[in-house]
Design a protein around this motif. Structure first.
Motif, PDB file in Angstrom:
ATOM      1  N   VAL A  59     -55.590  93.618   3.948  1.00  0.00           N
ATOM      2  CA  VAL A  59     -54.452  94.316   4.545  1.00  0.00           C
ATOM      3  C   VAL A  59     -53.386  94.474   3.467  1.00  0.00           C
ATOM      4  N   CYS A  60     -53.110  95.706   3.087  1.00  0.00           N
ATOM      5  CA  CYS A  60     -52.153  95.977   2.016  1.00  0.00           C
ATOM      6  C   CYS A  60     -50.732  95.888   2.572  1.00  0.00           C
ATOM      7  N   LEU A  61     -49.985  94.928   2.083  1.00  0.00           N
ATOM      8  CA  LEU A  61     -48.647  94.645   2.595  1.00  0.00           C
ATOM      9  C   LEU A  61     -47.615  95.052   1.547  1.00  0.00           C
ATOM     10  N   SER A  62     -46.844  96.086   1.880  1.00  0.00           N
ATOM     11  CA  SER A  62     -45.858  96.603   0.930  1.00  0.00           C
ATOM     12  C   SER A  62     -44.494  95.965   1.096  1.00  0.00           C
ATOM     13  N   GLY A  63     -44.229  95.430   2.282  1.00  0.00           N
ATOM     14  CA  GLY A  63     -42.900  94.934   2.602  1.00  0.00           C
ATOM     15  C   GLY A  63     -42.135  95.898   3.494  1.00  0.00           C
ATOM     16  N   GLY A  64     -42.792  97.009   3.864  1.00  0.00           N
ATOM     17  CA  GLY A  64     -42.191  97.972   4.783  1.00  0.00           C
ATOM     18  C   GLY A  64     -42.613  97.697   6.212  1.00  0.00           C
ATOM     19  N   LYS A  65     -41.948  98.383   7.150  1.00  0.00           N
ATOM     20  CA  LYS A  65     -42.187  98.145   8.572  1.00  0.00           C
ATOM     21  C   LYS A  65     -43.625  98.411   8.979  1.00  0.00           C
ATOM     22  N   ASP A  66     -44.241  99.439   8.384  1.00  0.00           N
ATOM     23  CA  ASP A  66     -45.582  99.850   8.811  1.00  0.00           C
ATOM     24  C   ASP A  66     -46.633  98.791   8.479  1.00  0.00           C
ATOM     25  N   SER A  67     -46.613  98.291   7.255  1.00  0.00           N
ATOM     26  CA  SER A  67     -47.621  97.310   6.868  1.00  0.00           C
ATOM     27  C   SER A  67     -47.379  95.960   7.540  1.00  0.00           C
ATOM     28  N   PHE A  68     -46.110  95.616   7.790  1.00  0.00           N
ATOM     29  CA  PHE A  68     -45.821  94.398   8.553  1.00  0.00           C
ATOM     30  C   PHE A  68     -46.417  94.504   9.963  1.00  0.00           C
ATOM     31  N   ALA A  69     -46.200  95.656  10.606  1.00  0.00           N
ATOM     32  CA  ALA A  69     -46.722  95.853  11.951  1.00  0.00           C
ATOM     33  C   ALA A  69     -48.249  95.842  11.951  1.00  0.00           C
ATOM     34  N   LEU A  70     -48.858  96.459  10.940  1.00  0.00           N
ATOM     35  CA  LEU A  70     -50.311  96.491  10.843  1.00  0.00           C
ATOM     36  C   LEU A  70     -50.876  95.075  10.790  1.00  0.00           C
ATOM     37  N   LEU A  71     -50.335  94.249   9.917  1.00  0.00           N
ATOM     38  CA  LEU A  71     -50.822  92.876   9.802  1.00  0.00           C
ATOM     39  C   LEU A  71     -50.596  92.113  11.092  1.00  0.00           C
TER      40      LEU A  71
END
Length: 314
Positions: free
Chosen positions: A40-52
């Motif tokens: 799971v690629c976590l950028s620190g933005g809202k989208d990747s936080f929600a994805l994880l």
């Protein structure tokens, strides 16, 4: 966090909707299979936080077992708070890796001042992530792109690239080694904004790309938002169009056999209606917008699907 019964109700409703939309996308495109190890690629933005966050929830209850590995690429942007993600991921108890690669300096050196940096930054970032996925034996790479990203990409390619091409929910890398999945493909960005507020994710802004004044993507985003204000539901209709393609009514000779077309043939989607009165029926939003789990899970029949990610583990 929600403080009143009404706020709690709205929170639960949103949480359920996002869970079902992500589950529907996973089911429809067979994104996750038993034994998968998903980076799971976590950028620190809202989208990747929600994805994880949503994938962690599904992992606990899904009828199959799969692993998750959260990966952040520290691109050495000035002022990047390197402590935020490790602390957050340690609290979650999820396996994670922080990869340090100074792609920021490369982008700033190569791209002229005033030019958009997204293209080169994305290619450099993707190359690093592919390498890390291979090193860790990951079978899937999950990205946090949502429905609005997909529609924006469609119009970017249409207006600026001369291609009828969007951002697919599931895609192979060019060399065929990596499977990229986008479980948020059915999710609206505005729902992710609200979800991030409720969950209080430690958002890290991207100063490299987000602040660029000449982003074509931002122009497209504003156009789509204006359309939705003037014509509510237009984005839903546009996304439905991506799921209802009629090759025989376009003009790509590689996609449809125009040169071998003969009179008397029966076409899958019908023939020319140029002399008929054409009527347009407002399409029903895809089942990912439903609030009922039964409605969401009941996707089109598939010979590949042997489980429903939304089913509870026995």
């Amino acid at each position: 966090m929600p403080s009143t019964p009404k706020q709690q109700y709205e929170h639960n409703k949103l949480n359920k909707r996002l869970r079902h939309q992500v589950g529907a996308a996973i089911n429809d495109f067979n994104m996750i299979e038993a034994g998968d190890k998903i980076m799971v690629c976590l950028s620190g933005g809202k989208d990747s936080f929600a994805l994880l966050d949503i994938l962690l929830g599904l992992q606990k209850s899904a009828p199959i077992s799969f692993e998750l590995l959260a990966v952040n690429l520290d691109q050495k942007q000035p002022g990047f708070p390197a402590h935020v993600l490790p602390e957050y991921l340690q609290q979650l108890g999820v396996p994670f890796q922080i990869i340090e690669e100074d792609t920021y300096s490369v982008v700033k050196r190569v791209i002229e001042e005033g030019k958009t940096t997204c293209g080169l930054c994305s290619r450099l970032r993707r190359g690093v992530l592919y390498r890390v996925a291979k090193e860790n034996g990951c079978t899937k790479i999950a990205l946090g792109h949502h429905r609005d990203d997909i529609l924006e990409t469609l119009f970017l390619n249409l207006f600026y690239g001369g291609k009828l091409k969007a951002m697919p929910p599931k895609l192979l890398s060019d060399n065929g080694e990596h499977m990229v999945i986008r479980p948020l493909a059915y999710v609206k960005e505005k729902d992710l904004v609200r979800y991030a507020e409720i969950r209080q994710f430690p958002i890290i802004p991207c100063n490299l790309c987000g602040s660029q004044p000449n982003l074509q993507r931002q122009v497209i985003k504003e156009m789509l938002q204006q359309w939705d204000k003037q014509h509510p539901g237009r984005s839903e209709t546009l996304f439905s169009a991506l799921q209802n393609v009629v090759p025989s009514h376009l003009a790509d000779t590689a996609l449809f056999g125009f040169t071998t077309l003969q009179r008397g043939q029966t076409l899958q989607h019908g023939g020319d209606i140029g002399f008929d009165k054409e009527t347009f029926i407002q399409p029903m939003p895809p089942h990912h917008d439903a609030d009922s789990e039964n409605d969401v899970a009941a996707g089109p029949p598939s010979t590949q699907r042997v489980f429903n990610i939304l089913d509870n583990r026995v």
